[in-house]
Design a protein around this motif. Structure first.
Motif, mmCIF file in Angstrom:
data_model
loop_
_atom_site.group_PDB
_atom_site.id
_atom_site.type_symbol
_atom_site.label_atom_id
_atom_site.label_comp_id
_atom_site.label_asym_id
_atom_site.label_seq_id
_atom_site.Cartn_x
_atom_site.Cartn_y
_atom_site.Cartn_z
ATOM 1 N N UNK A 252 0.850 -1.252 0.228
ATOM 2 C CA UNK A 252 0.152 0.056 0.180
ATOM 3 C C UNK A 252 0.917 1.308 -0.020
ATOM 4 N N UNK A 253 1.885 1.245 0.681
ATOM 5 C CA UNK A 253 2.627 2.591 0.940
ATOM 6 C C UNK A 253 4.365 2.324 0.516
ATOM 7 N N UNK A 254 4.821 3.353 0.102
ATOM 8 C CA UNK A 254 6.464 3.322 -0.129
ATOM 9 C C UNK A 254 6.808 4.463 0.875
ATOM 10 N N UNK A 255 7.446 4.350 1.859
ATOM 11 C CA UNK A 255 8.187 5.246 2.755
ATOM 12 C C UNK A 255 9.489 5.317 2.316
ATOM 13 N N UNK A 256 10.000 6.617 2.004
ATOM 14 C CA UNK A 256 11.258 6.994 1.565
ATOM 15 C C UNK A 256 12.093 7.606 2.734
ATOM 16 N N UNK A 257 13.059 7.138 3.174
ATOM 17 C CA UNK A 257 13.734 7.953 4.419
ATOM 18 C C UNK A 257 15.204 8.188 3.825
ATOM 19 N N UNK A 258 15.715 9.107 4.509
ATOM 20 C CA UNK A 258 16.872 9.506 4.175
ATOM 21 C C UNK A 258 17.791 8.953 5.418
ATOM 22 N N UNK A 259 19.153 8.607 4.938
ATOM 23 C CA UNK A 259 20.072 7.974 5.840
ATOM 24 C C UNK A 259 21.568 8.194 5.324
ATOM 25 N N UNK A 260 22.423 7.953 6.082
ATOM 26 C CA UNK A 260 23.760 8.249 5.752
ATOM 27 C C UNK A 260 24.583 6.915 6.331
ATOM 28 N N UNK A 261 25.242 6.430 5.442
ATOM 29 C CA UNK A 261 26.297 5.436 5.646
ATOM 30 C C UNK A 261 27.326 5.536 6.479
ATOM 31 N N UNK A 262 27.245 5.020 7.917
ATOM 32 C CA UNK A 262 28.012 5.755 8.905
ATOM 33 C C UNK A 262 29.780 5.290 8.346
ATOM 34 N N UNK A 263 29.732 4.419 7.645
ATOM 35 C CA UNK A 263 31.309 4.133 7.309
ATOM 36 C C UNK A 263 31.945 5.035 6.157
ATOM 37 N N UNK A 264 30.637 6.047 5.522
ATOM 38 C CA UNK A 264 31.080 6.970 4.691
ATOM 39 C C UNK A 264 30.890 8.192 4.797
ATOM 40 N N UNK A 265 30.724 8.421 6.260
ATOM 41 C CA UNK A 265 30.346 9.686 6.799
ATOM 42 C C UNK A 265 31.197 10.959 6.433
ATOM 43 N N UNK A 266 32.419 10.624 6.115
ATOM 44 C CA UNK A 266 33.575 11.725 5.623
ATOM 45 C C UNK A 266 33.843 11.307 4.242
#
Length: 446
Positions: A252-266
């Motif tokens: 029924x739904x598609x949830x798009x959530x932002x994220x940041x890969x911790x190993x590539x934060x820099x």
């Protein structure tokens, strides 16, 4: 002559050192990059899966909250306006949708909060049927489990529903159905510390035209990938796309959530480490080869060798040499001949002293030895050594020698050390015995 012959030996050596350094750098960079990308891909998959799992757990919590709120509110659903009127549902219940059905799924009463205006509206039988068709699987779930909860779409907007079978007021032996719901938005999916609007975006699968391109493309991928997919850019930021089912277990739904890969934060720090390490390895290999080459050349040039001897010492050394050897000045005058070489010509070593090379009957000079000086006197040549061939005919025999001509800078003379190649009887008529030939080593310049 090829183009390689045109390039100086020093330049070729530097090119060779650079190629070896680049190869060593690549041997570190390429496997490291492959390993890093594989590790990063595995970490991305694992982190995205964790984010999707957390979102599904959050939905489970929301469903359980709705069930709990429904259970708590069932005792206060009804109110009697007057003694002569029937009981009605309270309009101050803490829900955006409340519908009551009878035991035969007939509509009794209900109201909803409009998602756009936030105003309460009393539902009619037709409106209630449009929201939740009585022939739907909702009631089947409730009949089997006594309570059911999940996502439903009303006018294209998601709402979290909970439905429960309960006894009707005034008819305790007759069961009915209570349905309550709250609009589902980004705030419901985020904790109090999160920026819900920027992190979560909710899209309904029914509104395909209203979906961004990336969300439309992610739907089919998520269905094949256990309900989620993700993308990530070079900086380590991206989105997780999670597919949610409705109360009837349909997507029924598609949830798009932002994220940041911790190993590539820099950013590309990991790749930068491999680049730096590979560069250091390449520079270290190049520096080691260059340093060893320079040290070797310095050791050779610091060693004076025969150049430290006087001309008289060299004459004595040549005469005592146990093999075939002779030494001549720049005027091609003998200063010494070894005993064994003089014996081949049938003479004593003293016989050659002061005589010109090629003036003897057993040997003739065609300018070959003079060419040796021309080549080996060149200051740009190192080492100053060349190949030299020599022929002596004496006592009816032809003696062929090959050896090396060594230029002694300090004394300006050439020392030739020979080894015998061939001995033939009476072959002077088949070869030109008067010629001595030489070739200069191909590595004279370094």
């Amino acid at each position: 002559m090829t183009w390689i012959d045109i390039i100086p030996a020093k330049v070729l050596k530097r090119i060779r050192f650079l190629a070896i350094a680049l190869l060593a750098s690549s041997l570190v960079l390429l496997p490291g990059s492959v390993w890093y990308k594989a590790t990063l891909s595995a970490m991305s998959e694992s982190t995205a899966r964790s984010n999707s799992t957390l979102l599904n757990m959050q939905m489970i919590v929301l469903r359980q909250k709705m069930v709990t709120a429904l259970s708590v509110s069932t005792a206060n659903f009804w109110t009697r306006v007057s003694a002569t009127e029937k009981e009605l549902l309270r309009r101050d219940l803490p829900f955006d949708l409340v519908v009551m059905y009878g035991s035969k799924r007939e509509f009794l009463d209900g109201f909803r909060t409009m998602s756009e205006t936030k105003s309460n509206v009393t539902l009619t039988t037709e409106a209630a049927h449009n929201i939740v068709p009585t022939a739907s699987s909702f009631f089947d779930h409730v009949s089997e489990q006594n309570v059911s909860a999940g996502i439903h779409l009303i006018d294209g907007h998601p709402i979290m529903l909970a439905m429960k079978s309960l006894a009707l007021r005034g008819q305790p032996s007759v069961n009915g159905y209570a349905l309550v719901g709250r609009w589902l938005n980004a705030d419901a999916l985020a904790s109090s510390q999160e920026q819900a609007e920027s992190r979560f975006q909710i899209f309904t699968l029914m509104d395909e035209d209203g979906m961004p391109q990336d969300v439309r493309e992610s739907v089919a991928i998520a269905q094949r990938n256990n309900g989620f997919t993700y993308d990530v850019d070079r900086s380590g930021s991206g989105f997780v796309y999670t597919l949610l089912d409705d109360i009837s277990d349909r997507p029924a739904l598609m949830v798009k959530s932002a994220w940041t890969l911790p190993q590539k934060a820099n950013g590309d720090f990991g790749f930068g480490v491999f680049y730096v390490v590979s560069a250091l390895v390449g520079f270290g290999v190049w520096g080691t080869l260059t340093r060893n080459d320079v040290s070797s050349r310095r050791r050779v040039r610091r060693f004076d060798g025969l150049s430290s001897l006087t001309t008289e010492h060299i004459a004595t050394l040549v005469q005592a040499f146990p093999g075939y050897a002779f030494a001549v000045t720049s005027e091609l005058q003998y200063i010494g001949v070894s005993h064994i070489l003089a014996g081949v010509a049938g003479q004593e070593p003293s016989y050659f002293s002061g005589k010109r090379f090629g003036s003897l009957e057993c040997e003739r000079d065609d300018g070959t030895l003079l060419k040796v000086f021309t080549h080996l006197r060149d200051l740009n040549r190192w080492p100053r050594v060349g190949n030299f061939n020599h022929v002596v005919e004496s006592l009816g025999q032809r003696h062929e020698f090959s050896g090396m001509a060594h230029y002694l800078t300090k004394q300006d003379l050439i020392l030739v050390i020979l080894s015998q190649q061939q001995l033939s009887q009476q072959q002077s008529t088949h070869a030109d015995s008067s010629k001595s030939t030489f070739t200069v080593s191909g590595n004279l310049a370094s």
